[in-house]
Enzyme design. Sequence first.
Site, short mmCIF file in Angstrom:
data_model
loop_
_atom_site.label_atom_id
_atom_site.label_comp_id
_atom_site.label_asym_id
_atom_site.label_seq_id
_atom_site.Cartn_x
_atom_site.Cartn_y
_atom_site.Cartn_z
N ARG A 12 71.06 13.03 -20.42
CA ARG A 12 71.46 13.45 -19.07
C ARG A 12 72.93 13.08 -18.81
NH1 ARG A 12 67.92 11.42 -14.09
NH2 ARG A 12 68.94 9.45 -14.64
N ARG A 67 98.15 10.63 -7.16
CA ARG A 67 96.89 11.02 -6.53
C ARG A 67 96.93 12.51 -6.16
NH1 ARG A 67 95.04 12.77 -2.16
NH2 ARG A 67 92.82 12.50 -1.67
N HIS A 86 94.78 16.27 -6.51
CA HIS A 86 93.40 16.71 -6.73
C HIS A 86 93.19 17.23 -8.14
CE1 HIS A 86 92.08 17.18 -2.23
NE2 HIS A 86 92.72 16.05 -2.47
N LYS A 112 74.65 14.12 -12.08
CA LYS A 112 74.57 12.74 -11.57
C LYS A 112 75.98 12.21 -11.33
CE LYS A 112 71.59 8.72 -12.48
NZ LYS A 112 70.98 8.59 -11.18
N GLU A 138 63.89 16.67 -2.82
CA GLU A 138 63.66 15.35 -3.42
C GLU A 138 64.01 14.31 -2.36
OE1 GLU A 138 66.35 14.38 -6.63
OE2 GLU A 138 68.04 15.38 -5.68
N LEU A 190 67.97 16.19 -8.76
CA LEU A 190 68.35 15.50 -9.99
C LEU A 190 67.14 15.53 -10.93
CD1 LEU A 190 70.71 13.65 -11.18
CD2 LEU A 190 69.03 11.84 -10.85
N1 PMP Z 1 66.92 11.93 -7.40
C1 PMP Z 1 68.03 11.28 -7.02
C2 PMP Z 1 68.90 11.90 -5.97
C3 PMP Z 1 68.36 10.04 -7.59
O1 PMP Z 1 69.48 9.39 -7.22
C4 PMP Z 1 67.48 9.47 -8.53
C5 PMP Z 1 67.75 8.11 -9.13
N2 PMP Z 1 68.99 7.97 -9.63
C6 PMP Z 1 66.33 10.18 -8.91
C7 PMP Z 1 66.09 11.41 -8.32
C8 PMP Z 1 65.38 9.63 -9.94
O2 PMP Z 1 65.92 9.71 -11.23
P1 PMP Z 1 65.43 8.75 -12.40
O3 PMP Z 1 63.95 8.90 -12.48
O4 PMP Z 1 66.12 9.26 -13.61
O5 PMP Z 1 65.83 7.36 -12.02
#
Ligand code: PMP
Length: 262
Positions: A31, A81, A83, A127, A159, A183
């Site tokens: 990831r 600095r 962008h 992420k 989520e 995510l």
């Molecule tokens: N969604 C978000 C927005 C997150 O920040 C996280 C944790 N970092 C998760 C889901 C869960 O991901 P993981 O199981 O890989 O920790």
Amino acid sequence: MDRGFLFGDGIYEVFPVYNGSILGLEEHLKRLQEGLDAINIVNPYDKKKWTSLINKLVSYHQKNSKQAIYLQVSRGCDDDRKHTHGTLKPTVYMQSSPFKSPTKNGLLKGSAAITRDDIRWSQCDTKATSLLANIMFAQEAKNHSVEEVILIRDGIVTECSSSNLFLVKNNCIYTHPKGPFILPGITREMVIDCAKYCDIKVKEVAFNKGSLMGADEVWISSSTREIVPITCIDDKPINNGKVGAIWSLIYDRYQTIKSINI
Ligand code: PMP
């Protein structure tokens, strides 16, 4: 002049470590690579080098402790600095902190959550270290003394601020499909594997708030929180406020996977 500091221009990962063993190392590194590719940062290390660096950091700590290894790769330092950027040398930052996961008995009390509009960008599968919306939601959860904020985008439950979400209805598990709005949690994938092992059907489909509130069970998952049952949402009980039997099955299987890994 580090763009991680100035713009949140970077990617991060969190690796859970139990008894000196990293759970889901391959998956987290994959990831990380996907995140770096998504924002055009060249990965400074290969898998072997990452593994040795993480294990070195792990070795500084007590073997029987639970550690969360946090690492960040930012685009690097520039001389101004602005962008836009040229080719920079990525900065790597790593730390280890202890984490506690609650006992099953503790979790059986159930946890509460609130719902909010998902105002984040449309690349939530990256992420990125720029987490302003997520941390504002997390602070709101803290201020309301609840475990999490459940996010709803255009009527669809996506989520949470730092975890994925599952519901159970009629013995089937539902979770939002992978894509730009969530995510792709490593724990989410493990939960799906646990469900397959336990012969419980999983549907990766979109569902709305009505389905959430009418669920038999609701849980959240993340690497450091594992699988937490949510029994109250927006001050309304889910399944009369009782933790469900399917959560218990999946939770137990997850603990087994952890111990196989260690
Ligand atoms: N969604 C978000 C927005 C997150 O920040 C996280 C944790 N970092 C998760 C889901 C869960 O991901 P993981 O199981 O890989 O920790």
